[in-house]
Design a protein around this motif. Structure first.
Motif, PDB file in Angstrom:
ATOM      1  N   ASP A 165       0.831  -1.195   0.000  1.00 16.34           N
ATOM      2  CA  ASP A 165       0.000   0.000   0.000  1.00 16.34           C
ATOM      3  C   ASP A 165       0.877   1.260   0.000  1.00 16.34           C
ATOM      4  OD1 ASP A 165       0.875   0.380   2.618  1.00 16.34           O
ATOM      5  OD2 ASP A 165      -1.039  -0.089   3.536  1.00 16.34           O
ATOM      6  N   GLU A 166       0.230   2.424  -0.170  1.00 19.68           N
ATOM      7  CA  GLU A 166       0.965   3.682  -0.288  1.00 19.68           C
ATOM      8  C   GLU A 166       1.788   3.988   0.962  1.00 19.68           C
ATOM      9  OE1 GLU A 166       0.161   8.422  -1.091  1.00 19.68           O
ATOM     10  OE2 GLU A 166      -1.460   7.004  -1.378  1.00 19.68           O
ATOM     11  N   LEU A 167       1.230   3.741   2.138  1.00 20.14           N
ATOM     12  CA  LEU A 167       1.948   4.011   3.385  1.00 20.14           C
ATOM     13  C   LEU A 167       3.219   3.178   3.474  1.00 20.14           C
ATOM     14  CD1 LEU A 167       1.988   5.502   6.090  1.00 20.14           C
ATOM     15  CD2 LEU A 167       0.648   3.641   7.035  1.00 20.14           C
ATOM     16  N   GLU A 168       3.107   1.911   3.148  1.00 23.62           N
ATOM     17  CA  GLU A 168       4.277   1.033   3.180  1.00 23.62           C
ATOM     18  C   GLU A 168       5.323   1.483   2.165  1.00 23.62           C
ATOM     19  OE1 GLU A 168       5.381  -3.686   2.591  1.00 23.62           O
ATOM     20  OE2 GLU A 168       3.302  -3.079   2.777  1.00 23.62           O
ATOM     21  N   PHE A 169       4.866   1.924   0.980  1.00 25.18           N
ATOM     22  CA  PHE A 169       5.765   2.391  -0.060  1.00 25.18           C
ATOM     23  C   PHE A 169       6.554   3.615   0.391  1.00 25.18           C
ATOM     24  CE2 PHE A 169       6.443   5.277  -3.695  1.00 25.18           C
ATOM     25  CZ  PHE A 169       7.332   4.503  -4.424  1.00 25.18           C
ATOM     26  N   MET A 170       5.894   4.523   1.117  1.00 23.66           N
ATOM     27  CA  MET A 170       6.524   5.776   1.539  1.00 23.66           C
ATOM     28  C   MET A 170       7.597   5.566   2.607  1.00 23.66           C
ATOM     29  SD  MET A 170       5.149   8.350  -0.136  1.00 23.66           S
ATOM     30  CE  MET A 170       5.126   9.840   0.829  1.00 23.66           C
ATOM     31  N   ARG A 171       7.448   4.560   3.442  1.00 17.60           N
ATOM     32  CA  ARG A 171       8.414   4.340   4.527  1.00 17.60           C
ATOM     33  C   ARG A 171       9.798   4.039   3.953  1.00 17.60           C
ATOM     34  NH1 ARG A 171       6.282   5.386   9.057  1.00 17.60           N
ATOM     35  NH2 ARG A 171       4.161   4.832   9.489  1.00 17.60           N
ATOM     36  N   GLY A 172      10.810   4.660   4.537  1.00 13.34           N
ATOM     37  CA  GLY A 172      12.180   4.446   4.085  1.00 13.34           C
ATOM     38  C   GLY A 172      12.580   5.326   2.923  1.00 13.34           C
ATOM     39  N   ARG A 173      11.654   6.133   2.434  1.00  9.08           N
ATOM     40  CA  ARG A 173      11.966   7.063   1.356  1.00  9.08           C
ATOM     41  C   ARG A 173      12.491   8.360   1.947  1.00  9.08           C
ATOM     42  NH1 ARG A 173       7.658   8.757  -1.878  1.00  9.08           N
ATOM     43  NH2 ARG A 173       9.300   9.564  -3.186  1.00  9.08           N
ATOM     44  N   VAL A 174      13.291   9.056   1.186  1.00 10.84           N
ATOM     45  CA  VAL A 174      13.882  10.309   1.635  1.00 10.84           C
ATOM     46  C   VAL A 174      13.052  11.474   1.112  1.00 10.84           C
ATOM     47  CG1 VAL A 174      15.930  11.766   1.540  1.00 10.84           C
ATOM     48  CG2 VAL A 174      16.176   9.284   1.760  1.00 10.84           C
ATOM     49  N   TYR A 175      12.669  12.394   2.011  1.00 13.41           N
ATOM     50  CA  TYR A 175      11.917  13.584   1.644  1.00 13.41           C
ATOM     51  C   TYR A 175      12.685  14.359   0.569  1.00 13.41           C
ATOM     52  CZ  TYR A 175      10.270  18.368   1.851  1.00 13.41           C
ATOM     53  OH  TYR A 175       9.808  19.615   1.500  1.00 13.41           O
ATOM     54  N   GLY A 176      12.003  14.718  -0.492  1.00 14.42           N
ATOM     55  CA  GLY A 176      12.590  15.536  -1.552  1.00 14.42           C
ATOM     56  C   GLY A 176      13.386  14.779  -2.592  1.00 14.42           C
ATOM     57  N   ALA A 177      13.586  13.482  -2.409  1.00 15.41           N
ATOM     58  CA  ALA A 177      14.373  12.698  -3.370  1.00 15.41           C
ATOM     59  C   ALA A 177      13.505  12.308  -4.564  1.00 15.41           C
ATOM     60  CB  ALA A 177      14.924  11.440  -2.699  1.00 15.41           C
ATOM     61  N   ASP A 178      14.139  12.098  -5.703  1.00 18.68           N
ATOM     62  CA  ASP A 178      13.439  11.606  -6.882  1.00 18.68           C
ATOM     63  C   ASP A 178      12.889  10.219  -6.590  1.00 18.68           C
ATOM     64  OD1 ASP A 178      14.063  13.839  -8.416  1.00 18.68           O
ATOM     65  OD2 ASP A 178      15.949  12.968  -9.123  1.00 18.68           O
ATOM     66  N   HIS A 179      11.763   9.892  -7.221  1.00 17.57           N
ATOM     67  CA  HIS A 179      11.136   8.579  -6.999  1.00 17.57           C
ATOM     68  C   HIS A 179      12.059   7.434  -7.398  1.00 17.57           C
ATOM     69  CE1 HIS A 179       7.214   9.977  -5.748  1.00 17.57           C
ATOM     70  NE2 HIS A 179       7.321  10.921  -6.649  1.00 17.57           N
ATOM     71  N   ASP A 180      12.904   7.644  -8.404  1.00 14.48           N
ATOM     72  CA  ASP A 180      13.797   6.578  -8.858  1.00 14.48           C
ATOM     73  C   ASP A 180      14.960   6.352  -7.905  1.00 14.48           C
ATOM     74  OD1 ASP A 180      12.210   6.271 -11.087  1.00 14.48           O
ATOM     75  OD2 ASP A 180      13.442   7.591 -12.339  1.00 14.48           O
ATOM     76  N   ASP A 181      15.291   7.365  -7.112  1.00 11.37           N
ATOM     77  CA  ASP A 181      16.439   7.283  -6.210  1.00 11.37           C
ATOM     78  C   ASP A 181      16.014   7.768  -4.825  1.00 11.37           C
ATOM     79  OD1 ASP A 181      19.054   6.836  -5.425  1.00 11.37           O
ATOM     80  OD2 ASP A 181      19.703   8.842  -5.987  1.00 11.37           O
ATOM     81  N   ALA A 182      14.977   7.148  -4.267  1.00  7.84           N
ATOM     82  CA  ALA A 182      14.347   7.661  -3.060  1.00  7.84           C
ATOM     83  C   ALA A 182      14.903   7.102  -1.755  1.00  7.84           C
ATOM     84  CB  ALA A 182      12.841   7.392  -3.115  1.00  7.84           C
ATOM     85  N   GLY A 183      15.818   6.154  -1.813  1.00  9.58           N
ATOM     86  CA  GLY A 183      16.333   5.549  -0.597  1.00  9.58           C
ATOM     87  C   GLY A 183      17.482   6.334   0.010  1.00  9.58           C
TER      88      GLY A 183
END
Length: 88
Positions: free
Chosen positions: A2-20
Motif C-alpha cells: 500500500d501507499e503508506l508502506e511504499f513511503m516508509r524508508g523514502r527520503v523527503y525531496g528525493a526523486d522517486h527513482d532514487d528515493a532511498g
C-alpha cells in the motif's frame, strides 16, 4: 504494497527513482503529519534547524500546494522529528 508502506524508508525531496537513503549521509525520521515515515537528510542542514525544527514544503499538508509541514526534534540529538502542524 500500500501507499503508506511504499513511503516508509523514502527520503523527503528525493526523486522517486532514487528515493532511498544514501550511505555516508545523516537522516532523521519524520513522525506524524503529512510526511510521516519519510526520512529527512540533515547532513547539510544548519545547526539551528537541528535544534529548533524545519518547515518543509509539501502539497499534501493542511494548506495544500504552497503549504509547509512543521517538524521539530523530540529532544536534542534525537533521530526523530515530530510533526507540529502545518502553515501556509
Amino acid at each position: 504494497m500500500d501507499e503508506l508502506e511504499f513511503m516508509r524508508g523514502r527520503v523527503y525531496g528525493a526523486d522517486h527513482d532514487d528515493a532511498g537513503p544514501v550511505p555516508g549521509r545523516a537522516y532523521v525520521e519524520l513522525v506524524g503529519g503529512p510526511l510521516d515515515g519519510l526520512l529527512l537528510d540533515i547532513t547539510s542542514r544548519p545547526g539551528h534547524e537541528l535544534r529548533e525544527g524545519v518547515a518543509l514544503p509539501t502539497e499534501i499538508g493542511g494548506y495544500g500546494p504552497g503549504g509547509r509541514a512543521l517538524y521539530a526534534p523530540r529532544a536534542e540529538g534525537s533521530r526523530r522529528f515530530d510533526w507540529r502542524g502545518d502553515t501556509p
